[in-house]
Design a protein around this motif. Structure first.
Motif, PDB file in Angstrom:
ATOM      1  N   PHE A 220       0.821  -1.202   0.000  1.00 13.69           N
ATOM      2  CA  PHE A 220       0.000   0.000   0.000  1.00 13.69           C
ATOM      3  C   PHE A 220       0.858   1.256   0.000  1.00 13.69           C
ATOM      4  CE2 PHE A 220      -3.052   3.081   0.774  1.00 13.69           C
ATOM      5  CZ  PHE A 220      -2.674   3.854   1.844  1.00 13.69           C
ATOM      6  N   TYR A 239      -8.017   0.768   1.531  1.00 15.17           N
ATOM      7  CA  TYR A 239      -7.607   1.629   2.630  1.00 15.17           C
ATOM      8  C   TYR A 239      -8.477   2.876   2.721  1.00 15.17           C
ATOM      9  CZ  TYR A 239      -3.326  -0.807   3.955  1.00 15.17           C
ATOM     10  OH  TYR A 239      -2.423  -1.711   4.422  1.00 15.17           O
ATOM     11  N   SER A 240      -8.855   3.408   1.586  1.00 12.81           N
ATOM     12  CA  SER A 240      -9.681   4.602   1.677  1.00 12.81           C
ATOM     13  C   SER A 240     -11.126   4.257   1.965  1.00 12.81           C
ATOM     14  CB  SER A 240      -9.538   5.445   0.422  1.00 12.81           C
ATOM     15  OG  SER A 240      -9.622   4.641  -0.719  1.00 12.81           O
TER      16      SER A 240
ATOM     17  N   LEU B 118      -4.921  -5.205   5.169  1.00 10.07           N
ATOM     18  CA  LEU B 118      -5.874  -4.494   6.016  1.00 10.07           C
ATOM     19  C   LEU B 118      -7.080  -5.369   6.309  1.00 10.07           C
ATOM     20  CD1 LEU B 118      -6.320  -1.780   7.336  1.00 10.07           C
ATOM     21  CD2 LEU B 118      -7.560  -1.063   5.340  1.00 10.07           C
ATOM     22  N   LEU B 242       1.247  -1.003  10.210  1.00  7.12           N
ATOM     23  CA  LEU B 242      -0.198  -1.135  10.195  1.00  7.12           C
ATOM     24  C   LEU B 242      -0.691  -2.026  11.328  1.00  7.12           C
ATOM     25  CD1 LEU B 242      -2.547  -0.229   8.425  1.00  7.12           C
ATOM     26  CD2 LEU B 242      -2.614  -2.532   7.582  1.00  7.12           C
TER      27      LEU B 242
END
Lengths: 289, 301, 367
Positions: A220, A239-240, B118, B242
């Motif tokens: 990222f 991510y956004s 993520l 992260l």
């Protein structure tokens, strides 16, 4: 020892022993449990996706018709594929050079190769940003896929040293007598590399390719700094999206990505007619000679 | 063992040339610019002027930041050790698996890591948090046991207190191990795969147990692979930001979080650059130590 | 040797087919997504626009509506924080025409010369904006920015787990009452400013002597804080990980729809207002289109469409008039005037202050 239906496990057949099988299962559960829940929750009928509220396919519909998401997918896969290809080539080349040759400045090159592994991602991201903005501007508004060029270059730069590390570790176990034997038999330099060294490298090339693909697909920070208006990648998109919390749409998109990768790999394996699969049925217990 | 480069100039040039060119142009040059920044200062909001100052480095070794460096190294070390313990049997199993299964097992190990980081971290959060799956299952078991206890004549159990599995250092380590496991498995597999099986069989025939064989025969032979696995696990773990950000508690910040904030919120690129390079210098020292150690051990084997 | 060689080539071909298949597969979907050829009329700008926005911060049909109205194709890219936006543009504009920075960053970016002055003549829909938003301190006379949304910070809480209404910052910053059940926003500037507000001072011009007090207070409170979140506090609240969070009113309003046990309050000491705005960055290739787009977004109907999707407070009075009652009269989305009077915009006060706040929070978290 567990009695199998063919014969008791040979001394080195670790996979057929229950302690190792148990360990593998445990690791498997550890790795996959969060993933399974991820996929299960992609069917959750709740925008927030914290509590299960019912089964629905509507988020898959949303994900599949979300043009920007699909474009981001496409970009990510392309970047990963091209980056992997070049990383493996460059990584294998430099591993070959460092393993085989003695030359002045070797320690310096060794150290330089370790740099991309050691650099914090954010530092490299900023470095690439400045580089492509001030030193070597990448032309804007280029047609796809060339507009992904800056990102691909950055990915290759941080991936190929990882591949080199893996390949070098493998080359350390190369038996030089084979090289000499080949030379004695009259093989030229390139022939020898092609037929003797590269096959020995092969498992590490696979391992390195998988590593490079993963690094690229997941990246990222560096991608963010090198991307432009037309080049959204999947991690950047996710991510956004997360600023408004993870909706099941993201889960659906990830599940699709996983499914695609599995299908892709199965197709690839089938296409090249896996000889191991063809040979299956013959004494599968015999260890590789 | 190695040849002098002069003996095969064409091969040498072909092998070293392209990677070196790439490395210099697309890595060393950009990094050199940032290195120059670490000796510079902010000039207004967007420009950075090179003043040749060491003030950024001096600030970076203040006790406040040193403490965080040390703590990050400790967490990364723990992560690496756990990955080694978890990953070695896995690599072993894959190496000695029937050829048909090998590629599939490798892919099975890699597959989780083709999911976005993520998302995987959010999935971990769903498992670990106060009303996450682990706690829900434990609660169910607890309540079940609580129902049965009176039947056995024991005191009924009190209310279930959920385990604090998230937003602390435990979660950070779990998350880091989860992310970095394949980086350990792949090099291990790559090195183990080329072991001479006859040596292992000989050792077993001579009466050594499996564990003994592992420790005395396999590990020394596979040391380059182990070393490279440790290398490419420890260093990214050290620079992870992260995972500690999302899974950590109020005092779980690692060095990469600080560096990231310098490049973003604080808009202090020179200081961020100085800390990044300090991190790199320290890592180089660690690598050098480890190289010396493994060379000595390899010689003794 | 034979078997080895066969094994080697088959593995190598696996690699190439893998790579080729991956490229082949990605060609398909990506080609449909690539930017369509832009029409070029002689002398005019291309009918295209690069819009750099927060994610899901636009109406579902807004971009399509704009294309229907003007023929301009909008290509929206995403960023997640103001810092990223700033870092991206700091080295040079990679081709964006319209961006959406928050109030503090408007000041920062205009001071850095990264924004173009807007031509109000090309944005007639400015008349739709509520007059109280037309001359903010962070951009006097709206020279560089047009208001898009605004938001305030407050305490989101779970009614059943909290006694009464936690209407003071004390419960977050200075009290062990809810130990282990508090989550704070990790933004250093916001935290420092709100602490100053709690101590009775304005969010701006905080005197240096106050900073050690704030540091001591937060360090002591850290023992009772469960986590510092990155703007996903509402998720933690919904998941019952915590019972009080420092969060934005828009986020909590959305969470309240999913769980009626959640509520929001702005503490009596007052709070911070943020405003997300539309700006044109320096070096934008298509400033004409950019002005048209901004004007379109300020239109009443378009604004209502946007608010319907994102549920953040809107500064657009004409759009607000078109919204349903449960939006207009929602005290979470539009807090009452007496509370709003105590809320201030956080001003950008220079890089050194930002660094000082950053270091303060680093010290708190490392302690």
């Amino acid at each position: 020892m567990k009695k199998s239906d063919q014969s008791p496990p040979g001394p080195l057949e670790y996979l057929r022993r229950w302690p190792l099988q148990a360990w593998l299962v445990m690791v498997g559960v550890f790795l996959y449990a969060p993933l399974i829940t991820l996929m299960a929750f992609s069917f959750n009928d709740s925008k927030r996706n914290i509590v299960w509220q019912g089964f629905t396919l509507k988020y898959y519909e949303k994900a599949l018709t979300n043009e920007s998401l699909i474009e981001a997918f496409g970009n990510s896969l392309t970047i990963a594929a091209v980056s992997t290809l070049f990383s493996v080539i460059l990584g294998a080349l430099v591993a070959l050079a460092l393993w085989r040759f003695r030359f002045p400045g070797k320690t310096v090159v060794d150290g330089a190769m370790a740099l991309p592994i050691v650099v914090p991602e954010i530092c490299m991201g900023v470095a690439m940003l400045v580089f492509f903005a001030r030193v070597m501007p990448w032309p804007q508004e280029m047609p796809w896929p060339l507009n992904l060029g800056a990102i691909i270059i950055a990915h290759i730069s941080f991936s190929f040293p990882f591949v080199a590390v893996v390949v070098r570790a493998r080359m350390a176990s190369f038996n030089r007598e084979m090289e000499e034997a080949a030379r004695d038999l009259g093989a030229g330099e390139w022939r020898m590399i092609k037929d003797v060294i590269v096959p020995h490298m092969a498992p590490s090339l696979i391992a390195g390719a998988l590593l490079a693909f993963t690094l690229s697909l997941d990246d990222f920070v560096i991608t963010f700094f090198t991307s432009g208006p037309d080049t959204v990648t999947f991690p950047v998109k996710v991510y956004s999206m997360v600023r408004f919390s993870v909706t099941p749409e993201v889960n659906a998109a990830s599940t699709i990505l996983i499914a695609m990768t599995v299908v892709l790999t199965a197709v690839a394996l089938r296409m090249q007619g896996d000889p191991a699969a063809a040979a299956g049925g013959h004494a599968p217990a015999a260890p590789k000679a | 063992m190695e040849q002098s480069w002069k003996q095969a100039k064409a091969v040498f040039a072909g092998a070293l040339g392209p990677p070196l060119f790439w490395l210099i142009l697309f890595f060393i040059v950009p990094l050199a610019i940032v290195w120059a920044y670490s000796f510079g200062q902010n000039d207004g909001l967007t420009e950075i002027s090179f003043t040749g100052t060491f003030s950024n480095y001096v600030r970076a070794i203040e006790p406040l930041y040193l403490k965080i460096f040390v703590k990050s190294a400790w967490v990364a070390g723990l992560t690496t050790a756990l990955c080694l313990v978890l990953g070695f049997p896995v690599a072993l199993a894959i190496t000695f698996a029937p050829p048909r299964l090998k590629t599939w097992l490798l892919l099975l190990v890699m597959l989780p890591f083709w999911t976005n980081l993520l998302i995987r971290t959010y999935a971990l959060i769903a498992v670990l948090r106060t009303e996450g799956y682990i706690n829900l299952s434990l609660e169910w078991l607890w309540n079940g046991a609580g129902g049965l206890a009176p039947l056995v004549g024991l005191q009924p159990l009190g209310a279930f207190t959920p385990l604090e599995l998230l937003h602390n250092n435990f979660a950070v380590v779990v998350g880091l191990v989860y992310v970095h496991l394949p980086f350990m498995v792949l090099p291990l597999y790559s090195a183990l795969d080329r072991l001479d099986r006859s040596l292992l069989e000989a050792s077993l025939d001579l009466g050594a147990g499996h564990i003994r064989t592992l420790l005395v025969v396999v590990v020394p032979l596979a040391l380059p692979g182990i070393a490279s696995g440790i290398l490419i696990t420890f260093i990214p773990a050290l620079g992870a930001y992260l995972t500690p950000d999302l899974l950590g508690g109020p005092d779980s910040q690692m060095i990469a979080n600080i560096i990231e904030r310098q490049f973003k919120r604080a808009n202090d690129w020179p200081f961020g650059a100085a800390m990044s390079f300090l991190l790199m210098y320290l890592t180089f020292i660690a690598i050098a130590i480890q190289a010396v150690v493994s060379r000595n051990r390899g010689r003794a084997a | 040797m034979d078997k080895m060689k066969r094994g080697g080539t088959s593995r190598r071909s696996l690699l190439t087919t893998f790579g080729a298949a991956a490229v082949g597969l990605s060609f398909g979907p990506a080609l449909t997504g690539c930017s369509p050829a832009a029409e070029k009329t002689a002398g005019a700008e291309e009918a295209k626009l690069n819009f750099y926005n927060w994610d899901t911060y636009i109406g579902e049909t807004s971009l399509a509506d704009f294309k229907a109205a003007s023929g301009i194709d909008v290509n929206m890219s995403l960023f997640a924080t103001n810092d990223e936006l700033f870092a991206k543009l700091k080295a040079g504009n990679p081709g964006f025409d319209v961006i959406v920075p928050s109030n503090e960053f408007v000041t920062r970016m205009s001071q850095a010369g990264l924004l173009v002055a807007l031509d109000h003549a090309k944005i007639p829909n400015i008349k739709n904006i509520d007059p109280s938003f037309l001359d903010p301190e962070f951009d006097p006379g709206r020279k560089y920015s047009m208001p898009y949304t605004w938001l305030t910070l407050g305490i989101g809480y779970r009614k059943s787990k909290v006694q009464g209404v936690p209407d003071s910052w004390k419960y977050l910053f200075d009290s062990p009452q809810y130990a282990g059940k508090i989550a704070l926003l990790s933004e250093s500037a916001d935290l420092v400013r709100l602490c100053a507000k709690y101590l009775g001072h304005s969010v701006n011009n905080i005197p240096p002597e106050m900073l050690p007090k704030i540091e001591a207070m937060l360090t002591k409170q850290k023992a009772y804080v469960k986590a510092f979140h990155e703007d996903n506090g509402q998720d933690m609240l919904l998941a019952k990980d915590v019972d009080l969070v420092l969060e934005y009113n828009g986020d909590i309003a959305q969470a309240m729809k999913d769980d009626p046990d959640i509520d929001f309050v702005i503490p009596k000491e007052g709070s911070l207002i943020n405003s997300d705005t539309l700006c044109i960055p320096t070096g934008a290739p298509r400033p004409e289109n950019a002005h048209k787009f901004i004007n379109f977004l300020l239109d009443a109907k378009a604004g209502a469409e946007i608010s319907k999707t994102i549920l953040y407070p809107t500064p657009n009075a004409a759009a607000k008039a078109l919204m349903p009652d449960d939006y207009r009269n929602n005290p979470v989305i539009f807090p009452p005037a007496d509370i709003m009077a105590k809320c201030e915009y956080g001003a950008f006060e220079g890089a050194e202050k930002a660094q000082a706040y950053e270091e303060l929070i680093t010290k708190v978290r490392a302690a």
